[in-house]
Design a protein around this motif. Structure first.
Motif, PDB file in Angstrom:
ATOM      1  N   CYS A 170      -4.567  -4.803  20.149  1.00  0.00           N
ATOM      2  CA  CYS A 170      -5.235  -3.536  20.448  1.00  0.00           C
ATOM      3  C   CYS A 170      -5.355  -3.360  21.950  1.00  0.00           C
ATOM      4  CB  CYS A 170      -6.638  -3.485  19.835  1.00  0.00           C
ATOM      5  SG  CYS A 170      -6.670  -3.651  18.036  1.00  0.00           S
ATOM      6  N   CYS A 171      -5.417  -2.116  22.357  1.00  0.00           N
ATOM      7  CA  CYS A 171      -5.633  -1.768  23.765  1.00  0.00           C
ATOM      8  C   CYS A 171      -6.705  -0.688  23.820  1.00  0.00           C
ATOM      9  CB  CYS A 171      -4.333  -1.264  24.399  1.00  0.00           C
ATOM     10  SG  CYS A 171      -4.513  -0.656  26.092  1.00  0.00           S
ATOM     11  N   LEU A 172      -7.762  -0.948  24.588  1.00  0.00           N
ATOM     12  CA  LEU A 172      -8.853   0.015  24.727  1.00  0.00           C
ATOM     13  C   LEU A 172      -8.610   0.881  25.959  1.00  0.00           C
ATOM     14  CD1 LEU A 172     -11.946  -2.285  24.010  1.00  0.00           C
ATOM     15  CD2 LEU A 172     -10.493  -1.049  22.383  1.00  0.00           C
ATOM     16  N   LEU A 173      -8.599   2.209  25.768  1.00  0.00           N
ATOM     17  CA  LEU A 173      -8.374   3.150  26.862  1.00  0.00           C
ATOM     18  C   LEU A 173      -9.572   4.084  26.979  1.00  0.00           C
ATOM     19  CD1 LEU A 173      -4.603   3.958  26.238  1.00  0.00           C
ATOM     20  CD2 LEU A 173      -5.549   2.715  28.187  1.00  0.00           C
ATOM     21  N   SER A 179      -4.709   5.822  30.929  1.00  0.00           N
ATOM     22  CA  SER A 179      -3.510   5.967  30.095  1.00  0.00           C
ATOM     23  C   SER A 179      -2.308   6.376  30.937  1.00  0.00           C
ATOM     24  CB  SER A 179      -3.749   6.982  28.965  1.00  0.00           C
ATOM     25  OG  SER A 179      -4.056   8.261  29.463  1.00  0.00           O
ATOM     26  N   ASP A 180      -2.527   7.191  31.966  1.00  0.00           N
ATOM     27  CA  ASP A 180      -1.443   7.558  32.880  1.00  0.00           C
ATOM     28  C   ASP A 180      -0.931   6.330  33.637  1.00  0.00           C
ATOM     29  OD1 ASP A 180      -1.666  10.207  32.138  1.00  0.00           O
ATOM     30  OD2 ASP A 180      -2.905  10.764  33.856  1.00  0.00           O
ATOM     31  N   VAL A 181      -1.870   5.512  34.145  1.00  0.00           N
ATOM     32  CA  VAL A 181      -1.486   4.319  34.906  1.00  0.00           C
ATOM     33  C   VAL A 181      -0.736   3.335  34.011  1.00  0.00           C
ATOM     34  CG1 VAL A 181      -2.357   2.306  36.161  1.00  0.00           C
ATOM     35  CG2 VAL A 181      -3.365   4.554  36.558  1.00  0.00           C
ATOM     36  N   ARG A 205      -8.731  12.481  22.408  1.00  0.00           N
ATOM     37  CA  ARG A 205      -7.353  12.892  22.179  1.00  0.00           C
ATOM     38  C   ARG A 205      -6.632  13.116  23.498  1.00  0.00           C
ATOM     39  NH1 ARG A 205      -3.316  12.025  19.350  1.00  0.00           N
ATOM     40  NH2 ARG A 205      -4.740  12.076  17.531  1.00  0.00           N
ATOM     41  N   ARG A 206      -7.331  13.634  24.510  1.00  0.00           N
ATOM     42  CA  ARG A 206      -6.716  13.868  25.816  1.00  0.00           C
ATOM     43  C   ARG A 206      -6.197  12.567  26.413  1.00  0.00           C
ATOM     44  NH1 ARG A 206     -10.801  15.958  28.087  1.00  0.00           N
ATOM     45  NH2 ARG A 206     -10.306  18.160  27.729  1.00  0.00           N
ATOM     46  N   ILE A 207      -6.970  11.500  26.253  1.00  0.00           N
ATOM     47  CA  ILE A 207      -6.553  10.188  26.752  1.00  0.00           C
ATOM     48  C   ILE A 207      -5.310   9.716  26.005  1.00  0.00           C
ATOM     49  CG2 ILE A 207      -7.221   7.762  26.921  1.00  0.00           C
ATOM     50  CD1 ILE A 207     -10.131   8.777  27.286  1.00  0.00           C
ATOM     51  N   ALA A 208      -5.311   9.877  24.697  1.00  0.00           N
ATOM     52  CA  ALA A 208      -4.160   9.464  23.895  1.00  0.00           C
ATOM     53  C   ALA A 208      -2.907  10.231  24.291  1.00  0.00           C
ATOM     54  CB  ALA A 208      -4.460   9.675  22.417  1.00  0.00           C
ATOM     55  N   ASP A 209      -3.061  11.508  24.595  1.00  0.00           N
ATOM     56  CA  ASP A 209      -1.913  12.328  24.972  1.00  0.00           C
ATOM     57  C   ASP A 209      -1.291  11.885  26.294  1.00  0.00           C
ATOM     58  OD1 ASP A 209      -2.221  13.819  22.689  1.00  0.00           O
ATOM     59  OD2 ASP A 209      -3.291  15.462  23.655  1.00  0.00           O
ATOM     60  N   GLY A 210      -2.055  11.101  27.099  1.00  0.00           N
ATOM     61  CA  GLY A 210      -1.521  10.616  28.367  1.00  0.00           C
ATOM     62  C   GLY A 210      -0.564   9.451  28.227  1.00  0.00           C
ATOM     63  N   LEU A 211      -0.494   8.843  27.040  1.00  0.00           N
ATOM     64  CA  LEU A 211       0.408   7.712  26.831  1.00  0.00           C
ATOM     65  C   LEU A 211       1.849   8.199  26.761  1.00  0.00           C
ATOM     66  CD1 LEU A 211      -1.584   5.663  24.185  1.00  0.00           C
ATOM     67  CD2 LEU A 211      -1.008   4.915  26.505  1.00  0.00           C
ATOM     68  N   LYS A 212       2.694   7.647  27.618  1.00  0.00           N
ATOM     69  CA  LYS A 212       4.103   8.041  27.664  1.00  0.00           C
ATOM     70  C   LYS A 212       4.982   6.792  27.682  1.00  0.00           C
ATOM     71  CE  LYS A 212       2.707  12.306  28.354  1.00  0.00           C
ATOM     72  NZ  LYS A 212       2.768  13.315  27.280  1.00  0.00           N
ATOM     73  N   SER A 218       0.988   3.577  17.873  1.00  0.00           N
ATOM     74  CA  SER A 218      -0.109   3.714  16.928  1.00  0.00           C
ATOM     75  C   SER A 218      -1.383   3.989  17.716  1.00  0.00           C
ATOM     76  CB  SER A 218      -0.268   2.442  16.096  1.00  0.00           C
ATOM     77  OG  SER A 218       0.900   2.188  15.348  1.00  0.00           O
ATOM     78  N   ILE A 219      -2.121   5.042  17.322  1.00  0.00           N
ATOM     79  CA  ILE A 219      -3.264   5.492  18.116  1.00  0.00           C
ATOM     80  C   ILE A 219      -4.466   5.729  17.214  1.00  0.00           C
ATOM     81  CG2 ILE A 219      -4.156   7.406  19.530  1.00  0.00           C
ATOM     82  CD1 ILE A 219      -1.300   7.766  20.595  1.00  0.00           C
ATOM     83  N   GLY A 220      -5.621   5.305  17.687  1.00  0.00           N
ATOM     84  CA  GLY A 220      -6.885   5.620  17.045  1.00  0.00           C
ATOM     85  C   GLY A 220      -7.776   6.362  18.020  1.00  0.00           C
ATOM     86  N   ILE A 221      -8.459   7.391  17.551  1.00  0.00           N
ATOM     87  CA  ILE A 221      -9.322   8.216  18.407  1.00  0.00           C
ATOM     88  C   ILE A 221     -10.776   7.990  18.015  1.00  0.00           C
ATOM     89  CG2 ILE A 221      -9.818  10.537  19.277  1.00  0.00           C
ATOM     90  CD1 ILE A 221      -6.995   9.607  19.865  1.00  0.00           C
ATOM     91  N   ALA A 222     -11.605   7.674  18.991  1.00  0.00           N
ATOM     92  CA  ALA A 222     -13.021   7.443  18.725  1.00  0.00           C
ATOM     93  C   ALA A 222     -13.700   8.730  18.270  1.00  0.00           C
ATOM     94  CB  ALA A 222     -13.709   6.908  19.979  1.00  0.00           C
TER      95      ALA A 222
END
Length: 241
Positions: A170-173, A179-181, A205-212, A218-222
């Motif tokens: 798991c990775c906590l963002l 997420s950009d970095v 969701r905004r943070i998840a959308d930064g993953l490129k 696989s993503i989970g949203i708090a």
């Protein structure tokens, strides 16, 4: 088998998260992707009817001299961590919102008299949602940047040494910048394969959308924008396992 959790938030908060993870049986791996830098702003001019903070960092890094004139004002915060930080600095009347900045703005509209003046302690890098919402509702808002958030860079050699032999479950963002970095580091060091089986747990969701640069991550949203909600997701994974 114990799950390895990559913690990306800034120090010293990352250390507290790591301690919490160990206490619950996880194996934390610290890789702070951002750093908090105090800005030490001058006290603002004017009078205010309420103080607002959407990040605990704004309260933690504000000077005693800056906060002293406002401790008797009602303080509005997002999340329990920020509320706890407000109480720790001496605010007695603290109202906590469980949502984001926009929902906190709605709480302020309901709680304060029309046209009340707000002092917003915040970071230089921030989402504009709260300020837009209170301005639209007719509440004057003076924003005071208490801290800046800057990215942390790592060499490819360091990343491979730190992450290459790990199974990162798991990775906590915690922020869009993190997420950009992370996306930039993964692309530069060609590390995407290390995260093929990683579940990314994000505060929004905004943070998840930064993953490129990842292959169908696989993503989970708090459910709420606070760390307790991320740990709720982790607990759910333990239950599934």
């Amino acid at each position: 088998m114990e799950k390895t959790v990559l913690v990306t938030r800034p120090l010293p908060a990352a250390t507290r998260t790591a301690d919490r993870l160990r206490a619950q049986g996880y194996v934390p791996l610290l890789l702070p992707l951002t750093e908090i830098v105090p800005l030490n702003p001058a006290s603002p001019e004017g009078t205010f009817n309420a103080l607002v903070a959407t990040s605990a960092n704004a309260l933690a890094h504000a000077s005693d001299a800056l906060l002293a004139p406002y401790l008797q004002l009602p303080c509005f915060t997002v999340g329990e961590a920020t509320a706890d930080a407000a109480r720790a600095r001496g605010f007695e009347t603290v109202t906590t919102g469980d949502g984001d900045g926009e929902s906190l703005a709605q709480t302020i509209v309901e709680e304060l008299c029309s046209g009340a003046s707000i002092l917003y302690l915040t970071g230089r890098v921030r989402s504009p949602g709260f300020e837009r919402a209170v301005a639209k509702a007719g509440f004057p808002c003076a924003s005071l940047a208490i801290y800046d958030t800057i990215s942390v860079s790592y060499t490819t050699e360091f990343l491979i040494k730190t992450l290459g032999s790990r199974n990162i479950d798991c990775c906590l963002l915690y922020s869009q910048m993190s997420s950009d970095v992370l996306s930039t580091l993964i692309k530069a060091a060609r590390l995407a394969e290390l995260f093929d089986k990683t579940l990314f747990l994000c505060l929004s969701r905004r943070i998840a959308d930064g993953l490129k640069g990842l292959n169908a991550p696989s993503i989970g949203i708090a459910r709420r924008p606070d760390e307790d909600a991320l740990f709720d997701l982790l607990a759910g994974l333990q239950g599934d396992g």
